[in-house]
Design an enzyme around this catalytic site. Structure first.
Site, short mmCIF file in Angstrom:
data_model
loop_
_atom_site.label_atom_id
_atom_site.label_comp_id
_atom_site.label_asym_id
_atom_site.label_seq_id
_atom_site.Cartn_x
_atom_site.Cartn_y
_atom_site.Cartn_z
N SER A 280 -3.46 8.00 -3.00
CA SER A 280 -4.10 6.74 -2.69
C SER A 280 -5.24 6.49 -3.67
O SER A 280 -5.02 6.49 -4.88
CB SER A 280 -4.56 6.73 -1.23
OG SER A 280 -4.85 5.43 -0.80
N GLU B 288 4.91 2.37 2.48
CA GLU B 288 3.50 2.53 2.14
C GLU B 288 2.58 1.63 2.98
O GLU B 288 1.45 2.02 3.28
CB GLU B 288 3.28 2.21 0.66
CG GLU B 288 3.82 3.24 -0.31
CD GLU B 288 2.88 4.42 -0.49
OE1 GLU B 288 1.90 4.54 0.27
OE2 GLU B 288 3.14 5.23 -1.39
N HIS C 238 2.28 5.87 4.29
CA HIS C 238 1.22 6.25 3.37
C HIS C 238 0.57 7.54 3.85
O HIS C 238 0.29 7.70 5.04
CB HIS C 238 0.19 5.11 3.35
CG HIS C 238 -0.87 5.23 2.30
ND1 HIS C 238 -0.61 5.06 0.96
CD2 HIS C 238 -2.20 5.48 2.40
CE1 HIS C 238 -1.73 5.19 0.28
NE2 HIS C 238 -2.72 5.45 1.13
#
Length: 513
Positions: free
Chosen positions: A197, A325, A416
């Site tokens: 990330s 995601e 994610h």
């Protein structure tokens, strides 16, 4: 396509390795005392820079002061200032610390993996139990993690201060690794940085930054955000935050405010960000007002043109993302998305030069809500990662691509951060079993997929190849992690076609009225 190589991940220290309950290691600043936890030596809270207070608060990091005697290194250092960890006025904020996990404190010359956490450039701490390095280290590597400045103090565009101070902290920690990791059993000539990330965004920048040259050999980029800011955009955002305090975004004026006041001002602006969409563009619709600043100095270019130009030709790169995601961030999840709302979303995020017919044409079976999630997913994470692989191939050197398609429950999908939990082995199997929409056999599959990913990451860090065919824009070989991982062409072909001619680069103001 078959696997190129696999490593036996059962690390076996030399028979004469000295195991002391409280091992002591001499670093360049002084001696630290850690402890053995099962088969891994752990050292926590080692300062790599002086506390960012006073005149150092908005400055580049300064190496840690030497100390006399032995410093205990069994507790994590305090987190940097952030919403859930606002320091008290009496705190010395000795927060720029790092941690080391090693299975062999001898002259083992093990591969080194340096982890950079995510957190929207706003938050995050190396004490997060989901980011524990013990399992990865036990497999045969030295793992290092760090705290670095976030939020206004780490990423705001502040007049009189260098940009990207959080990444300057990361570079300082990487210099510490070069100078000290051999004493912990690591090989300073075989360092791999990996992050997820916002941490992946930092790494995508670090591989191109002159200040980071020579500090690592390989990089793993997991879910790289597509947001890198121009000086104009970042200056306007920082000025908006400072204005909440009746101040300007300068070192002298912001130094008058406590970390808590800056954090609260940031939070107030975050609530109003959608109001700025006409000038800030799609940045205003993301979960954070911060990203690395492409200032031509600390960060000369955004990662995509820099990689395509050969800036990281000598660095091996592994890049990828999860399939779903945006699922965890989706504000419309569980709500009906109207066709008008979808049109607005496509106008904001979908590539203007798309000649494929677009999302509605290529995903005819999808509902407006599903397309809403897809376009956000592609714009923010999936396509930036794929285009990073394309750019790396163009600029020279080898690159490998992956996608996590495995999930343990139908609600969150391959979400994610799930890839990071699998690699580090910190996914709670009880939570997997107890999730109300868990798939049958999910816990056993989680162990299996995690082993594959951890093996591949460690193989890459050790040898320079993760064990599958390198990526190129023609064959698009991708390691697809399902219950039984395979290597095949990139799975998200329809989205790839939509974004094929788009150029990811620095985000700027839409207009300045």
């Amino acid at each position: 396509m078959t696997s190129i190589c696999r490593l036996d991940l059962t690390y076996r220290p030399k028979a004469n390795s000295s195991v002391i309950t409280q091992p002591e290691i001499r670093t360049t600043a002084g001696v630290v005392r850690g402890k053995w936890e099962n088969t891994v030596g752990v050292f926590r809270g080692i300062p790599y820079a002086q506390p960012p207070v006073g005149t150092r608060r908005f400055a580049a990091p300064v190496p840690a002061q030497p100390w006399d005697g032995v410093r205990d290194a069994v507790e994590f250092g305090p987190p940097v200032p952030q919403a859930d960890a606002i320091p008290s006025a009496s705190s010395d904020r000795n927060c720029l610390t790092l941690n080391v996990w090693s299975p062999d404190l001898g002259a083992a010359a093990l591969p080194v993996l340096v982890f950079i956490h995510g957190g929207r450039y706003l938050e995050g701490t190396s004490s997060n139990p989901h980011q524990d390095g013990a399992i990865l280290a036990a497999a045969g590597a030295v793992m290092v993690s760090m705290n670095y400045r976030v939020g206004v103090e780490g990423f705001a565009n502040v007049a009189g201060a260098p940009n990207n101070r959080g990444m300057l902290d990361q570079i300082a920690a990487l210099r510490w690794v070069q100078e000290n990791v051999a004493a912990f059993g690591g090989d300073p000539d075989n360092v791999t940085v990996f992050g997820q990330s916002a941490g992946a965004g930092c790494i995508a920048a670090l591989v191109t930054m002159p200040l980071a040259a020579g500090l690592f050999r390989r990089a793993i980029v997991q879910s790289c955000p597509g947001t890198f800011f121009s000086p104009r955009l970042s200056a306007v955002i920082s000025a908006t935050i400072a204005a909440e305090l009746g101040a300007r975004a300068t070192v002298d004026e912001l130094a008058r405010f406590s970390p808590g006041e800056l954090i609260n001002a940031t939070g107030a602006v975050m609530k109003k960000m959608p109001d700025f969409v006409e000038s800030w563009g799609p940045t205003a619709l993301t979960p954070t007002p911060f990203s690395p600043v492409v200032d031509g100095d600390v960060l000369p270019q955004a990662p995509w043109p820099a990689l395509a130009g050969g800036a990281a030709r000598d660095i091996d790169l592994l890049v990828g993302h999860t399939r779903d995601e945006f699922r965890l961030f989706n504000p419309m999840l569980g709500s009906e998305v109207t066709d008008a709302q979808l049109t607005t979303t496509l106008d904001r995020f979908a590539p203007a030069a798309d000649t494929s017919g677009g999302y509605r044409a290529l995903y005819p079976e999808a509902t407006p809500g599903q397309i809403y999630e897809l376009v956000n997913c592609d714009w923010l994470f999936r396509m930036p990662g794929l285009h990073l692989a394309d750019a790396k191939h163009t600029g020279g050197g080898q690159v490998w691509n992956y996608e996590l398609c495995w999930s343990y429950n139908r609600d969150q999908g391959a979400s994610h951060s799930l890839d990071l939990l699998l690699v580090l082995g910190t996914l709670d199997l009880d939570e997997v079993r107890d999730h109300p929409s868990a798939f049958p056999n999910a816990a056993a599959e989680a162990v299996h997929v995690a082993h594959h990913m951890r093996t591949d990451w460690l193989t890459f860090a050790t040898t320079g190849t993760p064990g599958w065919t390198p990526y190129d824009p023609d064959t698009r070989a991708t390691r697809v992690y399902t219950a039984e991982p395979t290597t095949r062409p990139y799975p998200e072909e329809r989205s790839r076609r939509i974004w094929a001619t788009h150029q990811f680069d620095t985000l700027d103001l839409i207009h300045t009225d």
